[in-house]
Design an enzyme around this catalytic site. Structure first.
Site, PDB file in Angstrom:
ATOM      1  CG  HIS A  40      -1.725  -1.006   1.630  1.00 34.94           C
ATOM      2  ND1 HIS A  40      -1.281  -2.141   2.245  1.00 34.94           N
ATOM      3  CD2 HIS A  40      -3.070  -1.143   1.502  1.00 34.94           C
ATOM      4  CE1 HIS A  40      -2.308  -2.947   2.471  1.00 34.94           C
ATOM      5  NE2 HIS A  40      -3.409  -2.371   2.029  1.00 34.94           N
ATOM      6  CG  ASP A  50       1.867  -0.935   3.362  1.00 34.42           C
ATOM      7  OD1 ASP A  50       1.084  -0.611   4.264  1.00 34.42           O
ATOM      8  OD2 ASP A  50       1.582  -1.734   2.439  1.00 34.42           O
ATOM      9  CD  GLU A  61      -7.905  -8.358  -0.059  1.00 34.29           C
ATOM     10  OE1 GLU A  61      -6.962  -7.901  -0.750  1.00 34.29           O
ATOM     11  OE2 GLU A  61      -7.792  -8.607   1.145  1.00 34.29           O
ATOM     12  CD  GLU A  76      -6.898 -11.544   3.610  1.00 36.05           C
ATOM     13  OE1 GLU A  76      -6.602 -10.629   2.809  1.00 36.05           O
ATOM     14  OE2 GLU A  76      -6.812 -11.426   4.844  1.00 36.05           O
ATOM     15  CG  HIS A  89     -10.828 -11.075   3.837  1.00 36.44           C
ATOM     16  ND1 HIS A  89     -10.517 -10.112   2.908  1.00 36.44           N
ATOM     17  CD2 HIS A  89     -10.024 -10.827   4.901  1.00 36.44           C
ATOM     18  CE1 HIS A  89      -9.572  -9.328   3.390  1.00 36.44           C
ATOM     19  NE2 HIS A  89      -9.240  -9.742   4.595  1.00 36.44           N
ATOM     20  CG  ASP A 101      -4.500 -10.942  -0.128  1.00 34.58           C
ATOM     21  OD1 ASP A 101      -3.749 -10.961  -1.117  1.00 34.58           O
ATOM     22  OD2 ASP A 101      -4.882  -9.893   0.424  1.00 34.58           O
ATOM     23  CG  ASP A 130      -8.610 -10.324   8.551  1.00 34.57           C
ATOM     24  OD1 ASP A 130      -8.228 -11.478   8.293  1.00 34.57           O
ATOM     25  OD2 ASP A 130      -8.441  -9.366   7.779  1.00 34.57           O
ATOM     26  CG  ASP A 152      -4.643 -10.717   8.328  1.00 37.61           C
ATOM     27  OD1 ASP A 152      -5.349 -11.333   7.508  1.00 37.61           O
ATOM     28  OD2 ASP A 152      -4.731  -9.484   8.496  1.00 37.61           O
ATOM     29  CG  ASP A 164      -3.241  -9.630   3.570  1.00 40.07           C
ATOM     30  OD1 ASP A 164      -2.615  -9.102   4.507  1.00 40.07           O
ATOM     31  OD2 ASP A 164      -4.221  -9.105   3.024  1.00 40.07           O
TER      32      ASP A 164
HETATM   33  C1  XLS Z   1      -7.409  -6.424   5.082  1.00 40.00           C
HETATM   34  C2  XLS Z   1      -7.037  -6.706   3.695  1.00 40.00           C
HETATM   35  C3  XLS Z   1      -5.905  -5.850   3.154  1.00 40.00           C
HETATM   36  C4  XLS Z   1      -5.874  -5.967   1.662  1.00 40.00           C
HETATM   37  C5  XLS Z   1      -5.120  -4.876   0.984  1.00 40.00           C
HETATM   38  O1  XLS Z   1      -8.111  -7.182   5.732  1.00 40.00           O
HETATM   39  O2  XLS Z   1      -6.741  -8.061   3.579  1.00 40.00           O
HETATM   40  O3  XLS Z   1      -4.686  -6.238   3.726  1.00 40.00           O
HETATM   41  O4  XLS Z   1      -5.347  -7.177   1.252  1.00 40.00           O
HETATM   42  O5  XLS Z   1      -5.617  -3.633   1.276  1.00 40.00           O
HETATM   43 NI    NI Z   2      -5.914  -9.012   1.942  1.00 34.37          NI
HETATM   44 NI    NI Z   3      -7.350  -9.305   5.393  1.00 32.67          NI
END
Ligand code: XLS
Ligand code: NI
Ligand code: NI
Length: 435
Positions: free
Chosen positions: A101, A104, A232, A268, A271, A296, A307, A309, A339
């Site tokens: 991003h 980042d 996404e 993802e 998600h 992702d 979430d 991750d 991700d």
């Molecule tokens: C957040 C999202 C983010 C996207 C990119 O939950 O996964 O990381 O992948 O903005």
């Molecule tokens: Ni993501």
């Molecule tokens: Ni995410």
């Protein structure tokens, strides 16, 4: 090596399944041929800049736990130190891609123009590094959810000035993505949704989001960006409800705004779980609708409802993920973006390497299992047998007929359904032979 963050760790090598080294690939062997294609070209791994380099280890109850040499992230010299460490990790892992991003990679400035100057300086810095490396950009994206200006949305904000700011931001990020040879451009709308319907005009917000995405596509064609535009899906978090809820919802949205042939989905794992689906459900849905793009890859905690991750570590799940991806024809411009982030107690630079090495191995095992199932053909044969009735001329003709014609055949006794087993347990046992 340009930074000492990873203490000059040597590139991770494939040592085979029997290796006991903590930093070796046991399954990820980039050159191994799977279904006629190199493993690296199937998986197309990417490191996510945000989790690995921008996130400081905070959670809703506590501040940063990581102490990195590029903290605090408010200055250009430190942004470059961060980039040095990031590219060292890409080299150590041998990954073909990374993703970012805008927020980042560059410190925010006092004005849009100042932030943009910082951004361009870092993009130049990246471009220089990428000249001498194999690591490419899988996708770029704009962070339109962290800064307070986005709190009520980006393209769906009630304030048109924020819509404008979002448009300018995405234009700059698309330009930079193209400049670095990015293969896709992603839009994730964490604030494109609502906290309460009491203050939300949903119809208007959806129209604005649809117009915004059309502007993205128009701009893609204007600048000749050859990558794929990806949306996404995520059902909620940070917003109570997000418009891009899941793959099926996104498809309806794309169709409504005339974008179903222009935009694909970046799906993802976490998600999917938050939306009440399995990851393979999301992939199969997107594939069936012709909008599968990229993934992702991560793992969600099944209990917490957040979430989380985490890095993936369940081969049976990952095998079904890649099974559906291979069935859909594999990745085109898409890939496997991690991700995923460390747990906040995993403080050491080596933890970051180990997390990716393990995740890459899990994906490699999943891919191999998926390819073996496809080659063996057991699941496909079961599907063919289950739907065989539809291959008859009578069944095909029925689809061209109408209710009255069908009624007569059923009412005359010509048709009388005989239920057959779905054989779920046998199929589950079959999958277990490969994972
Ligand atoms: C957040 C999202 C983010 C996207 C990119 O939950 O996964 O990381 O992948 O903005
Ligand atoms: Ni993501
Ligand atoms: Ni995410």
């Amino acid at each position: 090596m340009t930074s000492s963050f990873f203490a000059d760790t040597a590139p991770v090598r494939f040592e085979g399944p029997d290796s006991s080294s903590p930093l070796a690939f046991r399954h990820y062997n980039p050159d191994e041929m799977i279904l006629g294609k190199r493993m690296e070209d199937h998986l197309r791994f990417a490191v996510a800049y945000w989790h690995s380099f921008a996130w400081e280890g905070g959670d809703p109850f506590g501040g940063p736990t990581f102490e990195r040499p590029w903290h605090p992230q408010d200055d250009m010299a430190r942004a470059k130190r961060k980039a040095d460490a990031a590219f060292d990790l890409f080299d150590i892992l041998g990954v073909p891609f990374f993703c970012w991003h805008d927020a980042d990679i560059r410190p925010e400035g006092p004005t849009f123009a100042a932030s943009l100057r910082n951004f361009h300086e870092i993009i130049d810095y990246f471009a220089e590094k990428m000249e001498h490396r194999k690591t490419g950009l899988l996708w770029g994206t704009a962070n339109m959810f962290s800064h307070r200006r986005w709190m009520a949305g980006a393209s769906t904000n009630p304030d048109p000035d924020v819509f404008a700011y979002a448009a300018a931001t995405v234009k700059a990020c698309m330009d930079a993505t193209q400049r670095l040879g990015g293969q896709n451009y992603v839009l994730w709308g964490g604030r494109e949704g609502y906290e309460t319907l009491l203050n939300t005009d949903m119809g208007r917000e959806l129209d604005h989001m649809g117009r915004f995405l059309n502007m993205v596509v128009e701009y893609k064609h204007k600048i000749g960006f050859t990558g794929t535009i990806l949306v996404e899906p995520k059902p909620q978090e940070p917003s109570k409800h997000q418009y891009d809820y899941d793959a099926a919802t996104c498809y309806g949205f794309l169709q409504r705004y005339g974008l179903e042939n222009e935009v694909k989905l970046n799906l993802e794992q976490g998600h999917a779980i938050l939306a009440g689906h399995s990851f393979e459900h999301e992939i199969a849905t997107a594939a069936a609708l012709g909008v599968f793009g990229s993934i992702d890859m991560n793992r969600n905690d099944y209990q917490s409802g957040w979430d989380t991750d985490q890095f993936p570590n369940m081969v049976p799940e990952v095998a079904l993920t890649y099974y559906h991806i291979l069935k859909a024809g594999g990745f085109d411009t898409g890939g496997t973006n991690f991700d995923a982030k460390l747990r906040r107690q995993s403080l050491d630079p080596e933890d970051l390497i180990a997390a990716h090495v393990g995740a890459m191995d899990v994906c490699a095992r999943g891919l191999k299992a998926a390819a073996a199932m496809l080659e063996d053909g057991g699941l496909e044969a079961a599907l063919t047998a289950r739907y065989a009735g539809w291959d008859t001329p009578e069944a095909q003709a029925m689809l061209e007929s109408d209710f009255d014609a069908i009624f007569d055949r059923v009412n005359s006794g010509e048709i009388d359904p005989k239920p057959r087993s779905g054989q779920q347990e046998k199929l589950e046992n079959y999958v277990n032979r490969f994972v």
